[in-house]
Design a protein around this motif. Structure first.
Motif, PDB file in Angstrom:
ATOM      1  N   ALA A 193       0.830  -1.210   0.000  1.00 26.19           N
ATOM      2  CA  ALA A 193       0.000   0.000   0.000  1.00 26.19           C
ATOM      3  C   ALA A 193       0.866   1.261   0.000  1.00 26.19           C
ATOM      4  CB  ALA A 193      -0.939  -0.011   1.209  1.00 26.19           C
TER       5      ALA A 193
ATOM      6  N   HIS B 145      -0.106   5.859 -10.210  1.00 26.28           N
ATOM      7  CA  HIS B 145      -1.500   5.427 -10.285  1.00 26.28           C
ATOM      8  C   HIS B 145      -2.375   5.988  -9.174  1.00 26.28           C
ATOM      9  CE1 HIS B 145      -0.141   1.765 -12.817  1.00 26.28           C
ATOM     10  NE2 HIS B 145      -0.638   2.697 -13.601  1.00 26.28           N
TER      11      HIS B 145
ATOM     12  N   GLY C 215      -8.600   1.821  -6.389  1.00 26.24           N
ATOM     13  CA  GLY C 215      -7.269   1.419  -5.905  1.00 26.24           C
ATOM     14  C   GLY C 215      -6.875  -0.004  -6.242  1.00 26.24           C
ATOM     15  N   CYS C 216      -6.455  -0.751  -5.225  1.00 24.15           N
ATOM     16  CA  CYS C 216      -6.011  -2.140  -5.387  1.00 24.15           C
ATOM     17  C   CYS C 216      -7.051  -2.966  -6.145  1.00 24.15           C
ATOM     18  CB  CYS C 216      -5.786  -2.812  -4.039  1.00 24.15           C
ATOM     19  SG  CYS C 216      -4.987  -1.811  -2.783  1.00 24.15           S
TER      20      CYS C 216
ATOM     21  N   CYS D 175      -7.088  -3.755 -10.044  1.00 17.48           N
ATOM     22  CA  CYS D 175      -6.315  -4.840 -10.645  1.00 17.48           C
ATOM     23  C   CYS D 175      -6.589  -6.189  -9.983  1.00 17.48           C
ATOM     24  CB  CYS D 175      -4.825  -4.539 -10.551  1.00 17.48           C
ATOM     25  SG  CYS D 175      -4.359  -3.050 -11.464  1.00 17.48           S
TER      26      CYS D 175
ATOM     27  N   PRO E 110      -2.207 -13.879  -7.404  1.00 20.37           N
ATOM     28  CA  PRO E 110      -1.576 -13.169  -8.515  1.00 20.37           C
ATOM     29  C   PRO E 110      -0.359 -13.941  -9.027  1.00 20.37           C
ATOM     30  CG  PRO E 110      -1.259 -11.992  -6.429  1.00 20.37           C
ATOM     31  CD  PRO E 110      -1.837 -13.308  -6.097  1.00 20.37           C
TER      32      PRO E 110
ATOM     33  N   ASP F 206       3.048 -13.631 -12.355  1.00 17.76           N
ATOM     34  CA  ASP F 206       3.705 -12.782 -13.356  1.00 17.76           C
ATOM     35  C   ASP F 206       2.805 -12.528 -14.575  1.00 17.76           C
ATOM     36  OD1 ASP F 206       5.755 -12.929 -11.581  1.00 17.76           O
ATOM     37  OD2 ASP F 206       6.913 -14.426 -12.698  1.00 17.76           O
TER      38      ASP F 206
ATOM     39  N   PHE G 212       5.272   0.754  -9.791  1.00 22.58           N
ATOM     40  CA  PHE G 212       5.032   0.998 -11.212  1.00 22.58           C
ATOM     41  C   PHE G 212       6.168   1.802 -11.849  1.00 22.58           C
ATOM     42  CE2 PHE G 212       1.041   0.239  -9.060  1.00 22.58           C
ATOM     43  CZ  PHE G 212       0.704  -0.955  -9.678  1.00 22.58           C
TER      44      PHE G 212
HETATM   45  C1  HEC Z   1      -2.157  -1.455 -11.652  1.00 25.89           C
HETATM   46  C2  HEC Z   1      -2.419  -2.783 -11.182  1.00 25.89           C
HETATM   47  C3  HEC Z   1      -2.208  -3.128  -9.734  1.00 25.89           C
HETATM   48  C4  HEC Z   1      -2.642  -2.423  -8.646  1.00 25.89           C
HETATM   49  C5  HEC Z   1      -3.372  -1.098  -8.603  1.00 25.89           C
HETATM   50  C6  HEC Z   1      -2.283  -3.205  -7.489  1.00 25.89           C
HETATM   51  N1  HEC Z   1      -1.656  -4.355  -7.863  1.00 25.89           N
HETATM   52 FE1  HEC Z   1      -1.061  -5.861  -6.650  1.00 25.89          FE
HETATM   53  N2  HEC Z   1      -0.248  -6.840  -8.236  1.00 25.89           N
HETATM   54  C7  HEC Z   1      -0.294  -6.404  -9.529  1.00 25.89           C
HETATM   55  C8  HEC Z   1       0.472  -7.304 -10.369  1.00 25.89           C
HETATM   56  C9  HEC Z   1       0.703  -7.174 -11.858  1.00 25.89           C
HETATM   57  C10 HEC Z   1       0.973  -8.320  -9.518  1.00 25.89           C
HETATM   58  C11 HEC Z   1       1.800  -9.546  -9.903  1.00 25.89           C
HETATM   59  C12 HEC Z   1       3.281  -9.318  -9.810  1.00 25.89           C
HETATM   60  C13 HEC Z   1       4.013 -10.567 -10.221  1.00 25.89           C
HETATM   61  O1  HEC Z   1       3.699 -11.642  -9.714  1.00 25.89           O
HETATM   62  O2  HEC Z   1       4.900 -10.467 -11.055  1.00 25.89           O
HETATM   63  C14 HEC Z   1       0.491  -7.999  -8.176  1.00 25.89           C
HETATM   64  C15 HEC Z   1       0.768  -8.753  -7.056  1.00 25.89           C
HETATM   65  C16 HEC Z   1       0.253  -8.489  -5.778  1.00 25.89           C
HETATM   66  C17 HEC Z   1       0.475  -9.298  -4.610  1.00 25.89           C
HETATM   67  C18 HEC Z   1       1.314 -10.571  -4.544  1.00 25.89           C
HETATM   68  C19 HEC Z   1       2.762 -10.225  -4.594  1.00 25.89           C
HETATM   69  C20 HEC Z   1       3.186  -9.585  -3.320  1.00 25.89           C
HETATM   70  O3  HEC Z   1       3.438  -8.358  -3.333  1.00 25.89           O
HETATM   71  O4  HEC Z   1       3.236 -10.265  -2.298  1.00 25.89           O
HETATM   72  C21 HEC Z   1      -0.187  -8.707  -3.556  1.00 25.89           C
HETATM   73  C22 HEC Z   1      -0.270  -9.182  -2.138  1.00 25.89           C
HETATM   74  C23 HEC Z   1      -0.808  -7.503  -4.091  1.00 25.89           C
HETATM   75  N3  HEC Z   1      -0.521  -7.408  -5.428  1.00 25.89           N
HETATM   76  C24 HEC Z   1      -1.546  -6.611  -3.328  1.00 25.89           C
HETATM   77  C25 HEC Z   1      -1.937  -5.362  -3.782  1.00 25.89           C
HETATM   78  C26 HEC Z   1      -2.479  -4.323  -2.922  1.00 25.89           C
HETATM   79  C27 HEC Z   1      -2.705  -4.450  -1.448  1.00 25.89           C
HETATM   80  C28 HEC Z   1      -2.735  -3.255  -3.722  1.00 25.89           C
HETATM   81  C29 HEC Z   1      -3.206  -1.883  -3.315  1.00 25.89           C
HETATM   82  C30 HEC Z   1      -2.409  -1.193  -2.298  1.00 25.89           C
HETATM   83  C31 HEC Z   1      -2.384  -3.633  -5.080  1.00 25.89           C
HETATM   84  N4  HEC Z   1      -1.890  -4.901  -5.059  1.00 25.89           N
HETATM   85  C32 HEC Z   1      -2.552  -2.811  -6.185  1.00 25.89           C
HETATM   86  C33 HEC Z   1      -0.962  -5.298 -10.021  1.00 25.89           C
HETATM   87  C34 HEC Z   1      -1.572  -4.335  -9.232  1.00 25.89           C
END
Ligand code: HEC
Ligand code: HEC
Ligand code: HEC
Ligand code: HEC
Ligand code: HEC
Ligand code: HEC
Ligand code: HEC
Ligand code: HEC
Ligand code: HEC
Length: 425
Positions: A241, A249, A260-261, A264, A273, A275, A355
């Motif tokens: 976060a 973003h 937000g989160c 995606c 999630p 790659d 990002f």
């Molecule tokens: C713009 C798109 C996007 C947003 C917005 C986003 N994510 Fe992700 N998230 C991804 C992608 C793409 C992956 C996979 C990365 C990989 O495995 O290579 C991922 C992976 C993860 C994972 C697993 C990997 C890790 O970090 O342990 C978690 C947990 C996660 N996201 C939580 C969140 C949370 C909480 C938020 C908001 C604060 C958030 N994401 C916002 C795109 C996003």
């Protein structure tokens, strides 16, 4: 008298009970007479009450309903004695709040128990619709805490035990017919039950995974606005976060009205999630807004390539070390060290949420160095193994030669005739 004036009187009258309720419990005529009636509607509350926390704490029926628990006849239920029969939906909140919003009273039982349920409830969509519109379908205290079988959240049989909460909310929110007059979806529970969170909670028994109330508040249930979805998730995923908050973003999504989160990852049906989400491929989330021509798209592709290279190198090193280990070469330290590369892989996947390429690259570079070391150790181990085999071959040849020599000696000895034995053919 106005309705609120009456309600006020009732509350004032009831305020007299809490302290003496416990002492009255042993001579509860309410229970005795209700059981005698044999009427299901009157006996069911009595039977259910055996498992209720309030009974365990020494309270009787009068703690909520008022009346006189010592009276034998129907006069026990005299409104003049503060008796309230089946409360209206508005009255229910006052029933419970009389004690639960009274900090001084509750402290005597459990100083750590929150006393904000009524206040929070008043801010929820449930509480506001009840108060402002008299909406009879919203949840009141007893929709989530069944009136005569109230248990603490830590009791696995409780309607608010973490694993039970989805069904408790889903009873209304998953019932399309019940919710037909509202314009909101009714798929939250079914989607939630496909999520990583539900799986963590049920399959892994991880009660720290969120259910409905962790994201919506225990009592202040509202949909998190687009501005604070990240905060909701950030209660637990704080690292991610923080990165997201500082990213391009964060502001762009608020302007676009994206949650937000959840933009995606979804909100209720969050899947594992991988790659594949990254880059511009079929399943990539980035491709919904970016293309190969813009900077976002380019960054997406670059980050994906970096992470895949680390993933591949780590696997390669892992494989050769595993092979060496199987063949009996001591590589446990190298295998342990390789965990460092796996950790940077996890960190790189988190760094995606900046990002930007640089933070991801930083992790990947560190990981690649560890993986290269591991792989080199694997190669040396395999060389050692080859050398060992050569030596083993030499030793084997020597042993075989010795054995052959021995056999020849024995044969020679055998050919010499032994005195007294029959001649050989
Ligand atoms: C713009 C798109 C996007 C947003 C917005 C986003 N994510 Fe992700 N998230 C991804 C992608 C793409 C992956 C996979 C990365 C990989 O495995 O290579 C991922 C992976 C993860 C994972 C697993 C990997 C890790 O970090 O342990 C978690 C947990 C996660 N996201 C939580 C969140 C949370 C909480 C938020 C908001 C604060 C958030 N994401 C916002 C795109 C996003
Ligand atoms: C002598 C028997 C008797 C005693 C004592 C008694 N009840 Fe009742 N109670 C009844 C009967 C019968 C009814 C159903 C009355 C009706 O349907 O009008 C009833 C109804 C109720 C109802 C439902 C009222 C409604 O609005 O639907 C509540 C709540 C209740 N009793 C609580 C209590 C409590 C609390 C006490 C003790 C302080 C108590 N009762 C003592 C016989 C008794
Ligand atoms: C913690 C508060 C509380 C206690 C203690 C309590 N009640 Fe109730 N009771 C309620 C509430 C709230 C309702 C209304 C439930 C609803 O609307 O679904 C209710 C409803 C009832 C009803 C009406 C049921 C119906 O379906 O019409 C009866 C009868 C009743 N209670 C009897 C009892 C008896 C007997 C006891 C003691 C064994 C008792 N209650 C103890 C809160 C309480
Ligand atoms: C007469 C006062 C009183 C009334 C009325 C009352 N409660 Fe309670 N309640 C208590 C006390 C005291 C406890 C025990 C707290 C403890 O020791 O943990 C308790 C415990 C609880 C618990 C378990 C809390 C925990 O984590 O241990 C819940 C849930 C609960 N009450 C809900 C309700 C609801 C819902 C109503 C209304 C239908 C209600 N209560 C009415 C006094 C009351
Ligand atoms: C929409 C469902 C819902 C409603 C409505 C609701 N509760 Fe709760 N309540 C919960 C959940 C879920 C928990 C468990 C929280 C946890 O796990 O810590 C809870 C916990 C509690 C607790 C234990 C202490 C705490 O705060 O965690 C008390 C006491 C309580 N509720 C009282 C009430 C009272 C009083 C009302 C009415 C003003 C009410 N609840 C309305 C769902 C609800
Ligand atoms: C007794 C049925 C019932 C129960 C149980 C219930 N709800 Fe509700 N809830 C409603 C109704 C009805 C609305 C009003 C829908 C509306 O106005 O859009 C609502 C509204 C909401 C809203 C606001 C939706 C919006 O966009 O306006 C949220 C969030 C919510 N509930 C969450 C929960 C959670 C979380 C639980 C369990 C802890 C729960 N509810 C339990 C009936 C219920
Ligand atoms: C991981 C966090 C999380 C969990 C768990 C969760 N929600 Fe939500 N919920 C959200 C977010 C975020 C939104 C708002 C999304 C938006 O604004 O687009 C939302 C929206 C809602 C809404 C508004 C209508 C809608 O669907 O958009 C309701 C009702 C609701 N949730 C009920 C529930 C219920 C019932 C459960 C449990 C079965 C639950 N939620 C579990 C995060 C969660
Ligand atoms: C109450 C804490 C909590 C909240 C709130 C929460 N999560 Fe989680 N989340 C967890 C736990 C615990 C896991 C399971 C970790 C595991 O066992 O792999 C998890 C797993 C995940 C995963 C899968 C990670 C992986 O590597 O497989 C994603 C993605 C995720 N959460 C996103 C979110 C998003 C998005 C939100 C907000 C809408 C959110 N979470 C809210 C605690 C939480
Ligand atoms: C819901 C739409 C949406 C999604 C999904 C999305 N982005 Fe973006 N992205 C934007 C917007 C809007 C901007 C800011 C406007 C702009 O400068 O292009 C932006 C900006 C960026 C930028 C900065 C571009 C610059 O010009 O400096 C990068 C890098 C980026 N995104 C990467 C990603 C990656 C990687 C993913 C997938 C994990 C992703 N985005 C997913 C909408 C999105």
């Amino acid at each position: 008298m106005s309705a609120s004036g009456l309600a006020g009187l009732v509350v004032l009258a009831l305020l007299a009970w809490p302290g003496v309720a416990a002492a009255q419990a042993p001579v509860d005529k309410c229970v005795a007479c209700h059981l005698e009636t044999g009427d299901e509607r009157l006996t069911a509350p009595v039977k259910a009450f055996d498992g209720d926390i309030h009974k365990a704490k020494g309270f009787g029926c009068v703690a909520c309903h008022g009346g006189d628990a010592k009276a034998d006849g129907p006069e026990a239920m005299d409104p003049a004695k503060g008796f309230v029969g089946k409360p209206s939906r508005q009255q229910i909140v006052q029933f419970c709040g009389r004690c639960h919003a009274d900090a001084a009273f509750m402290k005597r039982y459990n100083p750590s128990l929150r006393v904000d349920q009524v206040a929070e409830y008043a801010t929820s969509v449930h509480g506001r619709r009840l108060r402002e519109l008299g909406d009879p379908k919203v949840a009141t205290c007893v929709s989530c805490h069944p009136a005569h079988n109230i248990r603490p959240p830590s009791d696995p049989k409780s309607s608010v035990y973490p694993v039970q909460v989805a069904d408790t909310c889903g009873r209304c929110h998953g019932d399309a017919k019940y919710m037909a007059s509202y314009k909101i979806p009714t798929d939250q529970m079914t989607k939630y039950k496909t999520s990583v969170h539900w799986k963590a909670m049920t399959a892994k028994g991880d009660l720290s995974a969120p259910t409905c109330n962790d994201c919506h508040g225990n009592h202040g249930a509202v949909p998190p606005g687009i501005n604070w979805v990240g905060n909701v998730c950030g209660q637990c995923h704080s690292l991610t976060a923080d990165l997201f908050k500082k990213s391009v973003h964060a502001k762009a999504f608020v302007e676009m009205g994206n949650p937000g989160c959840a933009t995606c990852h979804e909100n209720h049906g969050i899947q594992t999630p991988g790659d594949f989400l990254l880059g511009l491929g079929d399943k990539a989330v980035c491709s919904t807004c970016h293309g190969a021509g813009d900077k976002g798209g380019k960054v997406a592709v670059e980050m994906r390539a970096l992470i895949e290279s680390l993933s591949a190198e780590t696997q390669k090193a892992g494989a050769i070390l595993e092979k060496a280990h199987h063949a009996g070469v001591e590589v446990s330290q190298a295998q342990f060290d390789l965990n460092g590369a796996k950790e940077t892989l996890v960190k790189a996947r988190t760094a995606v949420h900046s990002f930007a390429v640089a933070p991801v690259n930083e992790e990947v570079k560190a990981g690649l160095a560890i993986a290269a070391k591991g792989y080199a150790r694997g190669v040396r181990a395999m060389d050692e193994l080859r050398l060992r085999r050569v030596w083993l071959g030499v030793v084997l040849v020597v042993i075989l030669a010795l054995i052959a020599g021995l056999v020849m000696k024995i044969r020679q000895a055998d050919r010499r005739p032994v005195a007294g034995s029959p001649p050989k053919h």
